[in-house]
Design a protein around this motif. Structure first.
Motif, PDB file in Angstrom:
ATOM      1  N   LEU A   1      84.693  20.631  23.555  1.00 55.50           N
ATOM      2  CA  LEU A   1      84.507  19.332  22.907  1.00 55.50           C
ATOM      3  C   LEU A   1      84.008  18.270  23.877  1.00 55.50           C
ATOM      4  O   LEU A   1      83.608  17.184  23.451  1.00 55.50           O
ATOM      5  N   ASP A   2      84.035  18.566  25.167  1.00 53.78           N
ATOM      6  CA  ASP A   2      83.478  17.648  26.161  1.00 53.78           C
ATOM      7  C   ASP A   2      82.036  18.005  26.514  1.00 53.78           C
ATOM      8  O   ASP A   2      81.383  17.263  27.238  1.00 53.78           O
ATOM      9  N   GLY A   3      81.561  19.150  26.014  1.00 50.55           N
ATOM     10  CA  GLY A   3      80.235  19.617  26.364  1.00 50.55           C
ATOM     11  C   GLY A   3      79.302  19.677  25.166  1.00 50.55           C
ATOM     12  O   GLY A   3      78.947  18.637  24.596  1.00 50.55           O
ATOM     13  N   PRO A   4      78.921  20.878  24.725  1.00 56.19           N
ATOM     14  CA  PRO A   4      77.921  20.995  23.665  1.00 56.19           C
ATOM     15  C   PRO A   4      78.339  20.382  22.332  1.00 56.19           C
ATOM     16  O   PRO A   4      77.471  20.041  21.527  1.00 56.19           O
ATOM     17  N   PHE A   5      79.650  20.249  22.101  1.00 58.31           N
ATOM     18  CA  PHE A   5      80.107  19.690  20.827  1.00 58.31           C
ATOM     19  C   PHE A   5      80.355  18.184  20.915  1.00 58.31           C
ATOM     20  O   PHE A   5      81.119  17.621  20.129  1.00 58.31           O
ATOM     21  N   SER A   6      79.694  17.530  21.883  1.00 58.26           N
ATOM     22  CA  SER A   6      79.772  16.083  22.018  1.00 58.26           C
ATOM     23  C   SER A   6      78.386  15.546  22.351  1.00 58.26           C
ATOM     24  O   SER A   6      77.572  16.237  22.968  1.00 58.26           O
TER      25      SER A   6
ATOM     26  N   ALA B   1      72.560  16.763  14.586  1.00 57.91           N
ATOM     27  CA  ALA B   1      72.602  18.004  13.808  1.00 57.91           C
ATOM     28  C   ALA B   1      72.031  19.188  14.584  1.00 57.91           C
ATOM     29  O   ALA B   1      72.601  20.290  14.552  1.00 57.91           O
ATOM     30  N   GLU B   2      70.909  18.981  15.284  1.00 62.70           N
ATOM     31  CA  GLU B   2      70.284  20.089  16.003  1.00 62.70           C
ATOM     32  C   GLU B   2      71.203  20.607  17.106  1.00 62.70           C
ATOM     33  O   GLU B   2      71.338  21.821  17.303  1.00 62.70           O
ATOM     34  N   GLN B   3      71.842  19.692  17.827  1.00 67.58           N
ATOM     35  CA  GLN B   3      72.744  20.097  18.912  1.00 67.58           C
ATOM     36  C   GLN B   3      73.998  20.769  18.361  1.00 67.58           C
ATOM     37  O   GLN B   3      74.465  21.782  18.887  1.00 67.58           O
ATOM     38  N   LEU B   4      74.564  20.196  17.285  1.00 62.08           N
ATOM     39  CA  LEU B   4      75.758  20.776  16.678  1.00 62.08           C
ATOM     40  C   LEU B   4      75.465  22.182  16.163  1.00 62.08           C
ATOM     41  O   LEU B   4      76.269  23.115  16.359  1.00 62.08           O
TER      42      LEU B   4
ATOM     43  N   VAL C   1      74.280  29.690  11.308  1.00 58.76           N
ATOM     44  CA  VAL C   1      74.760  28.566  10.526  1.00 58.76           C
ATOM     45  C   VAL C   1      73.829  27.361  10.690  1.00 58.76           C
ATOM     46  O   VAL C   1      73.180  27.193  11.729  1.00 58.76           O
ATOM     47  N   GLU C   2      73.761  26.544   9.670  1.00 56.31           N
ATOM     48  CA  GLU C   2      72.972  25.303   9.706  1.00 56.31           C
ATOM     49  C   GLU C   2      73.929  24.159   9.434  1.00 56.31           C
ATOM     50  O   GLU C   2      74.563  24.113   8.379  1.00 56.31           O
ATOM     51  N   LEU C   3      74.058  23.233  10.375  1.00 54.89           N
ATOM     52  CA  LEU C   3      75.037  22.157  10.263  1.00 54.89           C
ATOM     53  C   LEU C   3      74.329  20.800  10.252  1.00 54.89           C
ATOM     54  O   LEU C   3      73.632  20.453  11.209  1.00 54.89           O
ATOM     55  N   VAL C   4      74.535  20.071   9.178  1.00 53.03           N
ATOM     56  CA  VAL C   4      73.954  18.729   9.042  1.00 53.03           C
ATOM     57  C   VAL C   4      75.087  17.775   8.666  1.00 53.03           C
ATOM     58  O   VAL C   4      75.535  17.756   7.511  1.00 53.03           O
ATOM     59  N   PRO C   5      75.599  16.995   9.629  1.00 52.63           N
ATOM     60  CA  PRO C   5      76.740  16.110   9.331  1.00 52.63           C
ATOM     61  C   PRO C   5      76.403  15.069   8.271  1.00 52.63           C
ATOM     62  O   PRO C   5      75.285  14.541   8.217  1.00 52.63           O
TER      63      PRO C   5
END
Length: 289
Positions: free
Chosen positions: A60-65, A78-81, A152-156
Motif C-alpha cells: 500500500l506504500d508502493g504500487p497501490f498508492s 486506474a491504469e496504475q491500480l 482484471v480491469e479496475l476503474v475507480p
C-alpha cells in the motif's frame, strides 16, 4: 429440465464469499483454491516475515498508492491500480482476501479500493495474521509474484472517495457526519501526530470514532449488534458518512464497519489528516470529542 447452481468447488464458477469479512476456518478451507488470491496488506510497521501460506505481499506504500499526490496511501490512477492488481495475478474471476499483520488495520483499505473500482469479490480476514497464528495454523514465507499476470480491469468510481473541499462541505451539512478513526488522544490533540509537520487536533464538527472501538482486544470485528450500536451512537440515522484517519488506512476500517452495520452512503477522505493537518487555511480544533 432443471438447472443446478454452481458450487464453490466448481472450478469454472467464481469462488463465492460469505460476506465482506471471512474467518480463519473459511480461509483454511479454501486456501488451496486456485480462484483465491490471498494478499498480505500489512503496513510496513506491522508486516511480519511469516505469512499465511500462499499470501502475496500487497504494498500500500508502493504500487497501490499514487506517487504523484505527495500524500501517503492515496488512490492511484486506474491504469496504475489495474497494473498493480494484475501483477498479483488478480483476474476478473478471482476472489481476493486481504489480511493484516496487526489484526485489522490496513487490510480494509484493499477491500475499499477494489470495491471502489467495481471488483466485489473481495473480503477481509477477521483478526488477520494474529488470529491465524493463535490457532496454530501454518505459516511460511510470502509467495512470489505469479508468472502469469491477471486480466482484471479496475476503474475507480469517484463517489467512494472525497476531497478536502468535499469534507468541508460535509462538516457544514446538516445531513452528513464526518467520522475520525484516529485515537481519541490524536483527535483531542493531546497525542503527537506520527507524521512530522502536522497540526494536532481535529476538524471542527468531526466525530471521534477510533477504529479500535469497532474491534475486540485481539483485533476481531465486534459482533454485528455492537457494530450497529456504535454507529447509531455516532451517526444520526439517514446521515451520509465521510470517514477520515491519519493517512486513509483505518478510515476504511470505519467504512467496513459502517457497511456491515447497514450504512451504505459512505465515502473515505483519501487525504485524511496527512492533508488536512498540514499548516494552512483548513480549520483545526483541539480538545476531546
Amino acid at each position: 429440465m432443471t438447472h443446478s447452481l454452481p458450487h464453490d468447488d466448481d472450478a469454472t464458477a467464481p469462488l463465492g464469499l460469505p460476506g465482506p469479512v471471512v474467518g480463519t476456518a473459511w480461509l483454511a478451507e479454501h486456501l488451496d483454491d486456485p480462484r483465491l488470491v490471498l494478499v498480505d496488506a500489512s503496513s510496513t510497521l506491522n508486516r511480519a516475515d511469516e505469512a499465511i501460506p500462499g499470501a502475496l505481499l500487497l504494498d500500500l506504500d508502493g504500487p497501490f498508492s499514487d506517487p504523484s499526490s505527495g500524500l501517503p496511501h492515496t488512490l492511484p490512477p486506474a491504469e496504475q491500480l489495474t497494473a498493480a492488481a494484475r501483477a498479483l495475478g488478480i483476474r476478473r474471476g478471482s476472489t481476493v482476501v486481504a489480511y493484516d499483520g496487526k489484526g485489522l488495520f490496513a487490510a480494509a483499505r484493499v477491500w475499499w479500493m477494489l470495491r471502489a473500482a467495481g471488483f466485489e469479490r473481495v473480503a477481509v480476514l477477521d483478526g488477520g495474521l494474529p488470529a491465524w497464528a493463535a490457532e496454530d495454523r501454518p505459516t511460511g514465507p510470502h509467495a512470489p509474484a505469479p508468472a502469469e499476470p491477471g486480466d482484471v480491469e479496475l476503474v475507480p468510481r469517484e463517489e467512494f472517495f472525497v476531497t478536502a473541499d468535499d469534507v468541508a462541505r460535509a462538516l457544514a451539512a446538516p445531513d452528513a457526519t464526518v467520522l475520525d478513526a484516529r485515537s481519541a488522544g490524536r483527535f483531542a490533540g493531546t497525542e503527537p501526530e506520527p507524521r512530522p509537520g502536522l497540526r494536532p487536533g481535529h476538524m471542527p464538527g468531526a466525530v471521534s470514532l477510533p477504529h479500535t472501538e469497532l474491534q475486540t482486544a485481539d483485533g476481531h470485528l465486534l459482533p454485528l449488534p455492537e457494530l450497529r450500536a456504535r454507529f447509531a451512537a455516532a451517526v444520526p440515522e439517514g446521515d451520509r458518512i465521510v470517514t477520515t484517519c491519519g493517512s486513509g488506512l483505518t478510515a476504511c476500517v470505519l467504512a467496513l464497519g459502517a457497511h456491515l452495520a447497514g450504512r451504505e452512503d459512505v465515502a473515505v477522505y483519501d487525504g485524511s489528516w496527512s492533508e488536512w493537518g498540514r499548516p494552512g487555511p483548513r480549520p483545526v480544533a483541539a480538545g476531546p470529542a
